[in-house]
Scaffold this motif. Structure first.
Motif, PDB file in Angstrom:
ATOM      1  N   LYS A   1      -0.958  -3.908  16.037  1.00 22.72           N
ATOM      2  CA  LYS A   1      -2.206  -4.617  15.746  1.00 22.72           C
ATOM      3  C   LYS A   1      -2.649  -4.350  14.307  1.00 22.72           C
ATOM      4  O   LYS A   1      -3.049  -5.277  13.587  1.00 22.72           O
ATOM      5  CB  LYS A   1      -3.283  -4.164  16.737  1.00 22.72           C
ATOM      6  N   ASN A   2      -2.572  -3.092  13.896  1.00 20.53           N
ATOM      7  CA  ASN A   2      -2.955  -2.740  12.529  1.00 20.53           C
ATOM      8  C   ASN A   2      -2.079  -3.443  11.503  1.00 20.53           C
ATOM      9  O   ASN A   2      -2.555  -3.926  10.468  1.00 20.53           O
ATOM     10  CB  ASN A   2      -2.855  -1.229  12.326  1.00 20.53           C
ATOM     11  N   TYR A   3      -0.786  -3.504  11.779  1.00 19.40           N
ATOM     12  CA  TYR A   3       0.165  -4.125  10.863  1.00 19.40           C
ATOM     13  C   TYR A   3      -0.200  -5.585  10.598  1.00 19.40           C
ATOM     14  O   TYR A   3      -0.134  -6.051   9.447  1.00 19.40           O
ATOM     15  CB  TYR A   3       1.576  -4.034  11.453  1.00 19.40           C
ATOM     16  N   LEU A   4      -0.607  -6.286  11.628  1.00 17.91           N
ATOM     17  CA  LEU A   4      -0.862  -7.720  11.501  1.00 17.91           C
ATOM     18  C   LEU A   4      -2.262  -8.040  10.989  1.00 17.91           C
ATOM     19  O   LEU A   4      -2.465  -9.095  10.358  1.00 17.91           O
ATOM     20  CB  LEU A   4      -0.651  -8.399  12.854  1.00 17.91           C
ATOM     21  N   LEU A   5      -3.244  -7.169  11.224  1.00 19.29           N
ATOM     22  CA  LEU A   5      -4.635  -7.514  10.944  1.00 19.29           C
ATOM     23  C   LEU A   5      -5.249  -6.821   9.735  1.00 19.29           C
ATOM     24  O   LEU A   5      -6.136  -7.386   9.090  1.00 19.29           O
ATOM     25  CB  LEU A   5      -5.501  -7.222  12.181  1.00 19.29           C
ATOM     26  N   PHE A   6      -4.810  -5.604   9.424  1.00 21.63           N
ATOM     27  CA  PHE A   6      -5.477  -4.837   8.373  1.00 21.63           C
ATOM     28  C   PHE A   6      -5.453  -5.528   7.012  1.00 21.63           C
ATOM     29  O   PHE A   6      -6.355  -5.346   6.193  1.00 21.63           O
ATOM     30  CB  PHE A   6      -4.845  -3.454   8.242  1.00 21.63           C
TER      31      PHE A   6
ATOM     32  N   HIS B   1     -10.036   3.424   8.630  1.00 24.21           N
ATOM     33  CA  HIS B   1      -9.139   3.480   9.786  1.00 24.21           C
ATOM     34  C   HIS B   1      -8.126   4.625   9.765  1.00 24.21           C
ATOM     35  O   HIS B   1      -7.579   4.943  10.827  1.00 24.21           O
ATOM     36  CB  HIS B   1      -8.366   2.166   9.906  1.00 24.21           C
TER      37      HIS B   1
ATOM     38  N   LEU C   1      -5.477  -8.832   6.185  1.00 20.99           N
ATOM     39  CA  LEU C   1      -5.925 -10.219   6.070  1.00 20.99           C
ATOM     40  C   LEU C   1      -6.984 -10.400   4.977  1.00 20.99           C
ATOM     41  O   LEU C   1      -6.906 -11.333   4.171  1.00 20.99           O
ATOM     42  CB  LEU C   1      -6.450 -10.714   7.415  1.00 20.99           C
ATOM     43  N   ILE C   2      -7.981  -9.528   4.954  1.00 20.61           N
ATOM     44  CA  ILE C   2      -9.040  -9.652   3.946  1.00 20.61           C
ATOM     45  C   ILE C   2      -8.484  -9.376   2.553  1.00 20.61           C
ATOM     46  O   ILE C   2      -8.782 -10.099   1.588  1.00 20.61           O
ATOM     47  CB  ILE C   2     -10.203  -8.701   4.267  1.00 20.61           C
TER      48      ILE C   2
ATOM     49  N   TYR D   1      -1.343   0.063  19.025  1.00 21.93           N
ATOM     50  CA  TYR D   1      -2.307  -0.210  17.958  1.00 21.93           C
ATOM     51  C   TYR D   1      -1.641  -0.285  16.587  1.00 21.93           C
ATOM     52  O   TYR D   1      -2.162  -0.927  15.670  1.00 21.93           O
ATOM     53  CB  TYR D   1      -3.434   0.831  17.955  1.00 21.93           C
TER      54      TYR D   1
ATOM     55  N   VAL E   1      -9.412   0.009   3.822  1.00 20.62           N
ATOM     56  CA  VAL E   1      -8.659   0.167   5.071  1.00 20.62           C
ATOM     57  C   VAL E   1      -8.436   1.643   5.366  1.00 20.62           C
ATOM     58  O   VAL E   1      -8.657   2.116   6.489  1.00 20.62           O
ATOM     59  CB  VAL E   1      -7.308  -0.570   4.980  1.00 20.62           C
TER      60      VAL E   1
ATOM     61  N   TRP F   1       0.399  -1.774   7.001  1.00 19.92           N
ATOM     62  CA  TRP F   1      -0.029  -3.146   7.240  1.00 19.92           C
ATOM     63  C   TRP F   1       0.644  -4.080   6.236  1.00 19.92           C
ATOM     64  O   TRP F   1       1.210  -3.650   5.231  1.00 19.92           O
ATOM     65  CB  TRP F   1      -1.546  -3.253   7.166  1.00 19.92           C
TER      66      TRP F   1
END
Length: 395
Positions: free
Chosen positions: A54-59, A169, A61-62, A51, A165, A196
């Motif tokens: 996943k957090n590194y790539l998605l957190f 999270h 974006l916004i 995870y 974030v 992230w």
């Protein structure tokens, strides 16, 4: 068609920048290190998926979308020199982990370095590099009050976006690490370290990239040419919690960083009229970040250990996802007093009590506030260890 190719190549350059790649490697390494710790200390991987990756790539974006719109909307460019110095500063901070890898520290220190270079009027790097190479510090005319204002505004925005974030999270999916106190007691502690990358689209003055790539898109405003560049901004934090509930520790951190974001925003506004206000903001940013971390450490040092062995019962130090324990709303920090009407002193007591009724579990729980409550759920037959509770035993 050429425009699409240019966009794809620009995205590719984002993914091959050293800051992005080193951050990616660190996220993957952290995942495997955490899984190894879980299997060594708890005999099972509490969270099997990677995870952290996943957090590194998605957190981010916004935050990247919002920050990019505002960065371009403000209209003040960030120089190529700033980008290079930022990436060097970010990589140096990565050497000491996640603690200072945040725009609070990296953006402010990067800008202060460029201001110092301009004051020194250094031409040494340009003299030693071969002609035709990128000559550093050729855009020092852009290191001015506008750059300071822009950096302060963008930093304040990224702090605010990062707080969403952290609040949502940071206290999730925490793995307990064991620590031996001076009195020989074993306690559980948690490292809260969300990490992230934020893809930030920024404006660069001049033909910095055009000198290397003929295809790089350039646009003109008046007599000045500009380029767009997608910068990987690393964001994260690292704190240790062993005397507070992780949720409470995160709440207090968010509160402190919110104050820092407001102060940064006010100083950014003041810097529009007075450059010295902006310089004060650049200096106060890292000092404010250090103060927030220091306040957290003081709170940890002033409280008694929360995740040590309980005087009665068994302390809950982790909950595996998608398990009966999660459905019963058992949370980290709870103490199991009894299971199926059997008092608990050791983990063996707990699993023996579960085995007596392999399809049902009835728990008496004491919360971290001292309140007692009951919880019950159905179990998978002959699988008491699948209840999903990780315990810290008295023995």
């Amino acid at each position: 068609m050429q425009l699409i190719i240019n966009v794809l190549i620009t995205l590719l350059l984002f993914f091959i920048q050293p800051v992005f790649l080193i951050g990616l490697l660190l996220a993957i390494t952290t995942s495997y290190k955490r899984i190894k710790n879980e299997r060594t200390n708890h005999r099972v991987a509490i969270y099997k998926e990677l995870y952290e990756l996943k957090n590194y790539l998605l957190f981010g974006l916004i935050a990247g979308l919002v920050g990019s719109i505002l960065s371009i909307g403000i209209g003040v460019p960030v120089t190529m020199d700033w980008i290079i110095v930022y990436e060097v500063v970010a990589l140096l901070f990565l050497l000491i982990g996640y603690r200072f890898i945040s725009p609070v520290f990296t953006f402010s220190i990067t800008t202060l370095i460029l201001i110092a270079v301009k004051l020194l009027d250094s031409e040494f790097p340009s003299k030693i590099l071969p002609e035709g190479w990128y000559q550093p510090f050729e855009q020092l005319q852009w290191v001015n009050s506008n750059l300071v204002t822009n950096v302060l505004f963008i930093t304040a925005i990224l702090i605010v976006m990062s707080l969403f974030v952290i609040k949502k999270h940071a206290d999730k999916k925490l793995t307990p690490w064991f620590l031996q106190t001076k009195r020989g007691k074993r306690i559980a502690r948690y490292q809260i370290k969300p990490f992230w990358v934020i893809p930030l689209l920024i404006v660069i003055p001049g033909e910095s990239f055009g000198a290397f790539f003929d295809w790089w898109p350039v646009f003109a405003l008046g007599n000045q040419q500009y380029s767009l560049f997608l910068l990987p901004v690393l964001a994260g934090m690292r704190i240790t919690v062993h005397t507070q509930l992780p949720k409470e520790a995160v709440r207090l951190l968010v509160k402190d960083f919110s104050v820092l974001a407001v102060v940064t925003g006010l100083l950014a506004i003041g810097s529009i009229w007075n450059i010295y206000v902006g310089l004060a903001g650049l200096i106060l940013l890292p000092l404010g970040g250090l103060l927030v971390l220091y306040r957290h450490r003081r709170r940890e040092n002033n409280w008694a250990f929360l995740f040590g062995a309980a005087n009665e019962g068994l302390k809950v130090i982790a909950i595996r996802p998608d398990t009966p324990a999660e459905k019963m709303n058992v949370i980290v920090g709870d103490t199991l007093i009894s299971c199926n009407n059997q008092e608990l002193e050791t983990e063996e007591d707990f699993y023996q009590a579960l085995s007596k009724n392999s399809v049902y579990c009835h728990l008496k729980i004491k919360g971290s506030d001292g309140e007692l409550r009951l919880a019950e759920t159905a179990l998978y037959a002959d699988s008491p260890h699948e209840i999903g509770i990780v315990l810290l035993s008295n023995k």
